[in-house]
Design an enzyme around this catalytic site. Sequence first.
Site, PDB file in Angstrom:
ATOM      1  N   LYS A 113       0.837  -1.214   0.000  1.00 23.81           N
ATOM      2  CA  LYS A 113       0.000   0.000   0.000  1.00 23.81           C
ATOM      3  C   LYS A 113       0.870   1.261   0.000  1.00 23.81           C
ATOM      4  CE  LYS A 113      -4.206  -1.610   0.112  1.00 23.81           C
ATOM      5  NZ  LYS A 113      -5.088  -1.581  -1.009  1.00 23.81           N
ATOM      6  N   LYS A 195      -3.371 -11.884  -8.230  1.00 29.17           N
ATOM      7  CA  LYS A 195      -4.650 -12.539  -7.970  1.00 29.17           C
ATOM      8  C   LYS A 195      -5.817 -11.718  -8.502  1.00 29.17           C
ATOM      9  CE  LYS A 195      -5.648 -10.492  -3.445  1.00 29.17           C
ATOM     10  NZ  LYS A 195      -7.063 -10.204  -3.382  1.00 29.17           N
ATOM     11  N   LYS A 198     -10.891  -7.096  -6.164  1.00 27.77           N
ATOM     12  CA  LYS A 198     -12.065  -6.237  -6.346  1.00 27.77           C
ATOM     13  C   LYS A 198     -11.761  -4.982  -7.123  1.00 27.77           C
ATOM     14  CE  LYS A 198     -14.274  -7.172  -2.046  1.00 27.77           C
ATOM     15  NZ  LYS A 198     -13.228  -6.717  -1.119  1.00 27.77           N
TER      16      LYS A 198
HETATM   17  P1  ADP Z   1     -10.102  -8.121  -2.482  1.00 31.35           P
HETATM   18  O1  ADP Z   1      -8.662  -8.492  -2.290  1.00 31.35           O
HETATM   19  O2  ADP Z   1     -10.636  -8.612  -3.751  1.00 31.35           O
HETATM   20  O3  ADP Z   1     -10.393  -6.673  -2.215  1.00 31.35           O
HETATM   21  P2  ADP Z   1     -10.876  -8.777   0.223  1.00 31.35           P
HETATM   22  O4  ADP Z   1      -9.544  -8.229   0.598  1.00 31.35           O
HETATM   23  O5  ADP Z   1     -12.058  -8.094   0.791  1.00 31.35           O
HETATM   24  O6  ADP Z   1     -10.932  -8.891  -1.368  1.00 31.35           O
HETATM   25  O7  ADP Z   1     -10.947 -10.314   0.595  1.00 31.35           O
HETATM   26  C1  ADP Z   1     -12.070 -11.006   1.064  1.00 31.35           C
HETATM   27  C2  ADP Z   1     -11.736 -12.477   1.124  1.00 31.35           C
HETATM   28  O8  ADP Z   1     -11.521 -12.991  -0.198  1.00 31.35           O
HETATM   29  C3  ADP Z   1     -10.452 -12.792   1.901  1.00 31.35           C
HETATM   30  O9  ADP Z   1     -10.657 -13.987   2.619  1.00 31.35           O
HETATM   31  C4  ADP Z   1      -9.414 -12.986   0.821  1.00 31.35           C
HETATM   32  O10 ADP Z   1      -8.387 -13.844   1.233  1.00 31.35           O
HETATM   33  C5  ADP Z   1     -10.250 -13.632  -0.265  1.00 31.35           C
HETATM   34  N1  ADP Z   1      -9.679 -13.369  -1.607  1.00 31.35           N
HETATM   35  C6  ADP Z   1      -9.622 -12.192  -2.256  1.00 31.35           C
HETATM   36  N2  ADP Z   1      -9.059 -12.343  -3.491  1.00 31.35           N
HETATM   37  C7  ADP Z   1      -8.768 -13.672  -3.602  1.00 31.35           C
HETATM   38  C8  ADP Z   1      -8.198 -14.479  -4.653  1.00 31.35           C
HETATM   39  N3  ADP Z   1      -7.877 -13.979  -5.833  1.00 31.35           N
HETATM   40  N4  ADP Z   1      -8.035 -15.805  -4.408  1.00 31.35           N
HETATM   41  C9  ADP Z   1      -8.408 -16.348  -3.216  1.00 31.35           C
HETATM   42  N5  ADP Z   1      -8.954 -15.659  -2.210  1.00 31.35           N
HETATM   43  C10 ADP Z   1      -9.146 -14.337  -2.385  1.00 31.35           C
END
Ligand code: ADP
Length: 332
Positions: A113, A195, A198
Amino acid sequence: MNKEIVVSGIRPTGFLHLGNYFGAMRNYVKMQDDYPCYFFVADYHSLTTHPNPQDLKKNVFRVVAENIACGLDPEKIALYAQSDVPEIPELYLLLNMLAYKGELEKVPTFKDKVRQQPENVNAGLLTYPVLMSADILIHRAQKVPVGKDQVQHVEMTRNFAQRFNNRYGAFFPEPHPFNFGSEPVKVPSLDGNGKMSKSENINATIYLADDDDTIRKKMKKAKTDMAPTEPNSTMTEAVENLFQLMRLVSDEQTVATFLKNYNDCSIRYGDMKQQLAEDMVTFIKPIREQAQALQEDEQAIRTILKNGAEKARESAAKTLAEARKLVGIHYY
Ligand code: ADP
Ligand code: TRP
């Protein structure tokens, strides 16, 4: 019913995607029948990037609707907004006294970040893992279903719990990441960079709200490589990623057929991506349609959040009262 308590949260920072589903929500749905579960929308966590106040509610409500559309039953679990449970920030304050600046600065997600948004390195960002620890410890949880990217945060939660216990007496159990099956999941993005997520790689992420044609278009552009020229060769990362996605959404027979085609060099990645797109469409369509319908009924979502907050606060208040006492805050 197993006694071990389950906690997990998702930030309302955008549309949910296949990574959230396979990394987190799939496990939530499987666990809801066997464990006491607390699942929440991490709205405080999303404030580190200063979202537009007008968007916040819409995003929170969408996360709730999408979770239910994926199979969560709010009658069986506590589904709530983090900000509806004031015991969480109070425990966060207590834990902050046990969290050291040096260790927080070393966390890879914090360092990322700092690189991404050098103009907004706020204290909330630095203490993000402490708030997450409070989310988990407030229910004295032992199991935390999360994707691979969150494993280190859960490890820090264990450290803070141990530190609290060493100083004030054994109280918090040590939580661990949880995933049905083997290792924590990382759903790769379609462009080969990291990965699915969002807010980043929007065209390389498949969202649960994507319509059929959007899914097909995104899959068409997914990264592949040269077809193999020698039987049974090692897969490059891009090809491995496609197979990984296929194992998640397609049936075993389909995966086996494409694997055989890869190993005898007859594979056509265009065909594989087309098959993958159709299997994703089949998987996502019912979730998308149900989530859309649920979002139209705001009153129903409000009721779900209210009931969820009540359940969560009951458990949170007990933990906080005990934690305050252990720290020495009981004057009356
Ligand atoms: P993002 O990273 O998409 O903003 P969050 O940080 O809110 O999502 O994550 C919510 C949940 O989804 C967490 O448990 C995170 O580990 C899981 N998660 C997010 N992206 C992935 C991914 N590409 N593969 C597996 N798990 C994921
Ligand atoms: N930090 C998590 C993420 O970015 C979301 C989260 C906040 C969480 N508090 C949590 C996950 C507690 C599990 C448990 O994905």
